[in-house]
Enzyme design. Structure first.
Site, PDB file in Angstrom:
ATOM      1  N   LYS A 104       0.800  -1.221   0.000  1.00 25.19           N
ATOM      2  CA  LYS A 104       0.000   0.000   0.000  1.00 25.19           C
ATOM      3  C   LYS A 104       0.836   1.276   0.000  1.00 25.19           C
ATOM      4  O   LYS A 104       0.441   2.285  -0.588  1.00 25.19           O
ATOM      5  CB  LYS A 104      -0.946  -0.003   1.209  1.00 25.19           C
ATOM      6  CG  LYS A 104      -2.052  -1.059   1.141  1.00 25.19           C
ATOM      7  CD  LYS A 104      -2.955  -0.955   2.370  1.00 25.19           C
ATOM      8  CE  LYS A 104      -3.707  -2.238   2.663  1.00 25.19           C
ATOM      9  NZ  LYS A 104      -4.853  -2.491   1.811  1.00 25.19           N
ATOM     10  N   HIS A 113     -14.391  -3.590   8.584  1.00 25.70           N
ATOM     11  CA  HIS A 113     -13.649  -3.292   7.351  1.00 25.70           C
ATOM     12  C   HIS A 113     -13.897  -4.299   6.243  1.00 25.70           C
ATOM     13  O   HIS A 113     -13.150  -4.364   5.281  1.00 25.70           O
ATOM     14  CB  HIS A 113     -12.138  -3.188   7.607  1.00 25.70           C
ATOM     15  CG  HIS A 113     -11.787  -2.200   8.678  1.00 25.70           C
ATOM     16  ND1 HIS A 113     -12.147  -0.885   8.607  1.00 25.70           N
ATOM     17  CD2 HIS A 113     -11.123  -2.344   9.858  1.00 25.70           C
ATOM     18  CE1 HIS A 113     -11.708  -0.258   9.675  1.00 25.70           C
ATOM     19  NE2 HIS A 113     -11.094  -1.124  10.459  1.00 25.70           N
ATOM     20  N   ARG A 129      -7.302  -7.510  -9.519  1.00 29.74           N
ATOM     21  CA  ARG A 129      -8.026  -8.765  -9.778  1.00 29.74           C
ATOM     22  C   ARG A 129      -9.494  -8.444  -9.996  1.00 29.74           C
ATOM     23  O   ARG A 129      -9.913  -7.299  -9.875  1.00 29.74           O
ATOM     24  CB  ARG A 129      -7.901  -9.670  -8.555  1.00 29.74           C
ATOM     25  CG  ARG A 129      -8.396  -8.941  -7.279  1.00 29.74           C
ATOM     26  CD  ARG A 129      -8.462  -9.855  -6.084  1.00 29.74           C
ATOM     27  NE  ARG A 129      -8.501  -9.122  -4.825  1.00 29.74           N
ATOM     28  CZ  ARG A 129      -9.594  -8.675  -4.237  1.00 29.74           C
ATOM     29  NH1 ARG A 129     -10.771  -8.841  -4.801  1.00 29.74           N
ATOM     30  NH2 ARG A 129      -9.536  -8.025  -3.096  1.00 29.74           N
TER      31      ARG A 129
HETATM   32  P1  ADP Z   1     -13.316  -7.489  -2.339  1.00 28.10           P
HETATM   33  O1  ADP Z   1     -13.239  -6.028  -2.423  1.00 28.10           O
HETATM   34  O2  ADP Z   1     -13.207  -8.182  -3.643  1.00 28.10           O
HETATM   35  O3  ADP Z   1     -14.418  -7.963  -1.484  1.00 28.10           O
HETATM   36  P2  ADP Z   1     -11.722  -8.356  -0.182  1.00 28.10           P
HETATM   37  O4  ADP Z   1     -10.597  -7.516   0.316  1.00 28.10           O
HETATM   38  O5  ADP Z   1     -12.913  -8.486   0.662  1.00 28.10           O
HETATM   39  O6  ADP Z   1     -12.001  -7.825  -1.611  1.00 28.10           O
HETATM   40  O7  ADP Z   1     -11.144  -9.793  -0.514  1.00 28.10           O
HETATM   41  C1  ADP Z   1     -11.772 -10.707  -1.369  1.00 28.10           C
HETATM   42  C2  ADP Z   1     -11.430 -12.077  -0.932  1.00 28.10           C
HETATM   43  O8  ADP Z   1     -10.049 -12.251  -0.842  1.00 28.10           O
HETATM   44  C3  ADP Z   1     -11.991 -12.405   0.426  1.00 28.10           C
HETATM   45  O9  ADP Z   1     -12.362 -13.758   0.435  1.00 28.10           O
HETATM   46  C4  ADP Z   1     -10.828 -12.123   1.341  1.00 28.10           C
HETATM   47  O10 ADP Z   1     -10.935 -12.899   2.511  1.00 28.10           O
HETATM   48  C5  ADP Z   1      -9.669 -12.516   0.481  1.00 28.10           C
HETATM   49  N1  ADP Z   1      -8.452 -11.729   0.689  1.00 28.10           N
HETATM   50  C6  ADP Z   1      -8.210 -10.502   0.220  1.00 28.10           C
HETATM   51  N2  ADP Z   1      -6.973 -10.116   0.526  1.00 28.10           N
HETATM   52  C7  ADP Z   1      -6.414 -11.109   1.202  1.00 28.10           C
HETATM   53  C8  ADP Z   1      -5.133 -11.312   1.779  1.00 28.10           C
HETATM   54  N3  ADP Z   1      -4.166 -10.416   1.699  1.00 28.10           N
HETATM   55  N4  ADP Z   1      -4.908 -12.464   2.415  1.00 28.10           N
HETATM   56  C9  ADP Z   1      -5.870 -13.391   2.479  1.00 28.10           C
HETATM   57  N5  ADP Z   1      -7.083 -13.262   1.939  1.00 28.10           N
HETATM   58  C10 ADP Z   1      -7.354 -12.142   1.309  1.00 28.10           C
HETATM   59  P1  ADP Z   2      -7.911  -3.887   2.585  1.00 31.07           P
HETATM   60  O1  ADP Z   2      -6.670  -4.135   1.810  1.00 31.07           O
HETATM   61  O2  ADP Z   2      -7.995  -4.717   3.812  1.00 31.07           O
HETATM   62  O3  ADP Z   2      -9.126  -3.928   1.730  1.00 31.07           O
HETATM   63  P2  ADP Z   2      -8.205  -0.985   2.591  1.00 31.07           P
HETATM   64  O4  ADP Z   2      -7.059  -0.056   2.632  1.00 31.07           O
HETATM   65  O5  ADP Z   2      -8.894  -1.148   1.292  1.00 31.07           O
HETATM   66  O6  ADP Z   2      -7.723  -2.400   3.141  1.00 31.07           O
HETATM   67  O7  ADP Z   2      -9.257  -0.546   3.695  1.00 31.07           O
HETATM   68  C1  ADP Z   2     -10.335  -1.362   4.046  1.00 31.07           C
HETATM   69  C2  ADP Z   2     -11.435  -0.535   4.664  1.00 31.07           C
HETATM   70  O8  ADP Z   2     -10.986   0.192   5.824  1.00 31.07           O
HETATM   71  C3  ADP Z   2     -11.993   0.546   3.770  1.00 31.07           C
HETATM   72  O9  ADP Z   2     -12.970   0.040   2.896  1.00 31.07           O
HETATM   73  C4  ADP Z   2     -12.553   1.552   4.754  1.00 31.07           C
HETATM   74  O10 ADP Z   2     -13.815   1.129   5.238  1.00 31.07           O
HETATM   75  C5  ADP Z   2     -11.585   1.483   5.887  1.00 31.07           C
HETATM   76  N1  ADP Z   2     -10.544   2.510   5.758  1.00 31.07           N
HETATM   77  C6  ADP Z   2      -9.381   2.375   5.110  1.00 31.07           C
HETATM   78  N2  ADP Z   2      -8.667   3.501   5.166  1.00 31.07           N
HETATM   79  C7  ADP Z   2      -9.392   4.385   5.880  1.00 31.07           C
HETATM   80  C8  ADP Z   2      -9.181   5.754   6.317  1.00 31.07           C
HETATM   81  N3  ADP Z   2      -8.056   6.408   6.033  1.00 31.07           N
HETATM   82  N4  ADP Z   2     -10.153   6.346   7.038  1.00 31.07           N
HETATM   83  C9  ADP Z   2     -11.292   5.679   7.342  1.00 31.07           C
HETATM   84  N5  ADP Z   2     -11.534   4.412   6.972  1.00 31.07           N
HETATM   85  C10 ADP Z   2     -10.592   3.768   6.256  1.00 31.07           C
HETATM   86 MG    MG Z   3      -9.534  -2.740   0.161  1.00 32.97          MG
END
Ligand code: ADP
Ligand code: ADP
Ligand code: MG
Length: 624
Positions: free
Chosen positions: A116, A235, A297
C-alpha cells in the site's frame, strides 16, 4: 478465444468463471481440495484435479500444485478468481514462465500495487490524490507515534501488505498508539508475513467508493463507473451497490479519470479496482475523495457493475487475455438503473457473527434476481474457507426499487440448519437510513442494535408458528377465523414451542404466512430470513432433551375430535395420537418420540380446557 482455462479457486467464483467459459466454448478445469470434493464447482467443470488437503496452505495456495494440474490437463490459461493467489506476482510470473496465459494484470502491475505504501507513492506521482498520512521508510515506533501526533487523531495504522480488512487499527489518542501499533504488527506478521505499516488520517464519515477499470494489451484503459461499498462490518464489505448514491456527474468524471490514470501508471491490463475513501460528511465531492489502494483482480462485488453496464466482466477478462482489444470504448459504456449485492454468509449475527458450519439440509433461495452461489442443498459449509454461501444481486430502475428487491430477496432465504446472516441483510437493505442513503462505513456498527435480529421469536413469528401448526381441515379456516373475530368473541390463544421454549400466542387470522418444512425430525418455519424450529409443546419434554416421559397437553381450548391410540400401545415418533379441534380447525397431536402410551385421559367429543393432560407417552427404553 482461449481453448481452455484452469480456475485456481473454489466456490461461487469458480462457478461464476466457468459459466462464462462454457458460454464462450472454453474448456473448464477445476482444482479442488479434499474438503471441496463434493461441491458443485468440481462436478460442473469439464475436468477436475485434486490438489491436496483442506488447508489452503497445502492446496489452493501452492503454486506448484496448481501449475502441475495445469500441465496434466493441458490448460491454456489460469484464472485466479479473488483471494488465494490472485494478487501474488510471483505466481502470475510462474504461470507466464510455464507458457500459460495469466488471466490478470502483468506481474509488474501486481507488484507495483501490492504494497500500500509503494502504491500510494506511485499514485502521488501520477497525480492521483492519496489519503493523507505517513508512508515513510522509518518505521520505528517513536517516529510513527510522532507522525501520528502530527496527523492528528483518530489515525489508522495499516499493514502495507494488508488485505481483506486485516492488519488495521484505528487509534483514538496518542497514549494508545504504541499498544495499537504492536497489535497491528503482530496481526500483520501472522497474516501477511511482514509487519511494515503506514499511517492514515482516519477519514470522517468515510464512504468506500471504488472504480472498476479495464485495460487491454494495446494500452487502452476504460472505467466501468463506480461502486459504493460503504456498508461494512469490521472493514469487510457486506452490501455493495452501483452506482454510488449522491454521485454528481462532475465528481464521477473526476474520480473515474483518476482511476484510469492510476491504471495507466502501472501499465494495467485486465480487470482491476481502484479503491478510494471519501469524506462524505458534506456529501460526495472530488476534493474530498482519496486513493486508498488498488485490487489487481476481479472483485467479489463485480456483479453490480455487470448489472448496471450490461457487460460480462469475466468475458472481458477472457477476451483481453486472448489478445483482443477492449470490447467497448469509454463512450459506449453507460449506466442502466441501480444494482445492489448482499453477501450471504454462514454465520450467526446473534453470536457476534461467528461462522456456522455444517450440512445444508435445506436451501431455498428466492427467484427473480441473480444469485451466484457456491453451494447447494445437501452441500456442506466447512470451517476451512470463507463461509460465503451466495451473493444476491438485485437490479432495478431506481435505488429504492433495488433496495426493496434486495431486502425482499434476503427475507426470502430459507436455509437450515446452518445459521445465516439473511435476516440481518434483509433488515439492513430495508433500513430507512439505508434507503435514504445516509450511509458510511460506521453504519452497521452504529445500528447493530436494530439490524441484528433477536434470537427470541417475535409476536410475528409466534403467530406464524400457530398458523403453521393449525392446518385447516378442509375449507379455508382463515375465512371462518375472520368470522370468528368479527363475532366479537375473544381471540383464541394457544401454546407453541419454538426451539426449546414454550410460548402462548394469539391465533390470529392476520398472521404472516410463512413457509414451513418437515425435516422428519421437526418442523422448521422460515420468516424474514430467519429459521425457527417449531412444534406443539409436550410437557416434560422440551425439544432437544432426552426426557423419558412425554405428557401431551391441550395447547388450546377445544374439542377432542379423535383418539387414535390406547394405553399400552407402542407408538413411533410422529405417530398420530389425538386430534383436537377448535374454531373449525384441527390440530394433530403426535408422539414426541418412540415409546409406549401409558395413559389416555381424553375422551372423544369432550370439551377440554387449555393445559388439560390428554395422554402420556413413555420412552421405550424406560419400560422394557
Ligand atoms: P473485495 O473487495 O473483492 O471484497 P476483499 O478484500 O474483501 O475484496 O477480498 C476478497 C477475498 O479475498 C476475500 O475472500 C478475502 O478474505 C480474500 N483476501 C483478500 N486479501 C487477502 C489477503 N491479503 N490475504 C488473504 N485473503 C485475502
Ligand atoms: P484492505 O486491503 O484490507 O481492503 P483498505 O485499505 O482497502 O484495506 O481498507 C479497508 C477498509 O478500511 C476501507 O474500505 C474503509 O472502510 C476502511 N478505511 C481504510 N482507510 C481508511 C481511512 N483512512 N479512514 C477511514 N476508513 C478507512
Ligand atoms: Mg480494500
Amino acid at each position: 478465444m482461449l481453448e481452455s482455462v484452469l480456475i485456481a479457486n473454489r466456490g461461487e467464483i469458480a462457478r461464476r468463471i466457468m459459466r462464462t467459459a462454457r458460454r464462450l466454448g472454453v474448456r473448464t478445469i477445476a482444482v479442488f481440495s479434499e474438503a471441496d470434493r463434493h461441491l458443485p464447482f468440481v462436478r460442473e467443470a469439464d475436468e477436475a484435479v485434486l490438489i491436496g488437503p483442506a488447508d489452503a496452505r497445502e492446496s489452493y495456495l501452492v503454486p506448484e500444485k496448481i501449475l502441475r494440474a495445469a500441465r496434466e490437463t493441458s490448460a491454456a490459461a489460469i484464472h485466479p478468481g479473488y483471494g488465494f493467489l490472485s494478487e501474488n506476482a510471483e505466481f502470475a510470473q510462474a504461470v507466464q514462465d510455464a507458457g500459460l496465459i495469466w488471466i490478470g494484470p502483468p506481474p509488474s502491475a501486481i507488484r507495483a500495487m501490492g504494497l500500500k505504501d509503494a502504491a500510494k507513492s506511485l499514485m502521488l506521482q501520477a497525480g492521483v490524490p492519496i489519503t493523507p498520512g505517513y508512508m515513510g521508510e522509518d518505521n520505528t515506533p517513536d517516529r510513527l507515534r510522532a507522525e501520528a501526533d502530527a496527523i492528528g487523531y483518530p489515525v489508522l495504522i495499516k499493514a502495507v501488505a494488508g488485505g481483506g480488512g486485516k492488519g488495521m487499527r484505528r487509534v483514538e489518542q496518542s497514549a494508545d498508539f504504541l499498544d495499537a501499533l504492536g497489535a497491528c504488527q503482530r496481526e500483520a506478521r501472522a497474516a501477511f508475513g511482514q509487519d511494515r505499516v503506514l499511517l492514515e488520517k482516519y477519514i470522517n464519515a468515510p464512504r468506500h467508493i471504488e472504480v472498476q477499470v479495464f485495460g487491454d494489451s494495446f494500452g487502452s484503459v476504460v472505467h466501468l463507473f463506480e461502486r459504493d461499498c460503504s456498508l461494512q462490518r469490521r472493514h469487510q464489505k457486506v452490501i455493495e451497490e452501483a452506482p454510488a448514491p449522491g454521485m454528481d456527474p462532475h465528481t464521477r468524471r473526476t474520480l473515474c479519470d483518476a482511476a484510469v490514470r492510476a491504471a495507466r501508471a502501472v501499465g494495467y491490463v485486465g480487470a482491476g479496482t481502484v479503491e478510494f475513501i471519501a469524506d462524505a460528511s458534506e456529501g460526495l465531492d472530488a476534493s474530498r475523495i482519496w486513493f486508498m489502494e488498488m485490487n489487481t483482480r476481479l472483485q467479489v462485488e463485480h456483479p453490480v457493475t455487470e448489472a448496471i453496464t450490461g457487460q460480462d466482466l469475466v468475458e472481458w477478462q477472457f477476451r483481453i487475455a486472448s489478445g483482443e482489444t477492449l470490447p467497448l470504448r469509454q463512450e459506449d459504456l453507460t449506466i442502466d438503473g441501480w444494482a445492489m449485492e448482499a453477501r450471504l454468509y454462514a454465520e450467526n449475527p446473534s453470536t457476534g457473527f461467528l461462522p456456522s458450519t455444517g450440512r445444508l439440509m435445506h436451501v431455498s433461495l428466492p427467484g427473480g434476481i441473480r444469485i451466484d452461489a457456491g453451494v447447494e442443498q445437501g452441500d456442506e459449509v466447512t470451517p476451512f474457507y470463507d463461509p460465503m454461501i451466495a451473493k444476491l444481486i438485485a437490479h432495478a430502475p431506481t435505488r429504492d426499487a433495488a433496495a426493496i428487491r434486495l431486502a425482499h430477496a434476503c427475507a426470502g432465504v430459507e436455509i437450515w440448519p446452518v445459521q445465516t446472516n439473511a435476516a440481518f441483510l434483509a433488515r439492513t437493505a430495508a433500513d430507512a437510513d439505508f434507503i435514504a442513503a445516509r450511509i458510511d462505513t460506521g453504519f452497521i456498527a452504529r445500528k447493530a442494535g436494530t439490524l441484528v435480529p433477536s434470537p427470541e421469536p417475535s409476536v410475528r413469528v409466534l403467530e406464524a408458528a400457530a398458523r403453521a401448526l393449525l392446518p385447516p381441515p378442509s375449507s379455508d379456516p382463515w375465512v371462518s377465523l375472520a368470522g370468528f373475530r368479527l363475532g366479537a368473541e375473544p381471540c383464541a390463544t394457544m401454546f407453541v414451542r419454538v426451539g426449546n421454549a414454550h410460548y402462548r400466542t394469539d391465533v390470529s387470522p392476520d398472521a404472516s404466512h410463512a413457509t414451513t418444512i418437515d425435516t422428519g425430525d421437526g418442523n422448521i418455519l422460515f420468516l424474514d430470513g430467519q429459521a425457527w424450529e417449531i412444534g406443539i409443546p409436550v410437557a416434560g419434554n422440551a425439544a432437544g432433551e432426552s426426557a423419558a416421559s412425554g405428557t401431551i397437553v391441550a395447547p388450546m381450548p377445544g374439542q377432542i375430535l379423535g383418539v387414535h391410540v390406547a394405553p399400552g400401545e407402542a407408538v413411533t415418533k410422529g405417530q398420530l395420537l389425538l386430534v383436537i379441534g377448535a374454531m373449525k380447525m384441527e390440530l394433530r397431536l403426535d408422539a414426541p418420540f418412540d415409546g409406549i402410551v401409558t395413559e389416555v385421559s381424553a375422551a372423544p367429543n369432550t370439551q377440554v380446557a387449555e393445559g388439560t393432560i390428554l395422554a402420556r407417552v413413555e420412552m421405550k427404553a424406560q419400560i422394557t
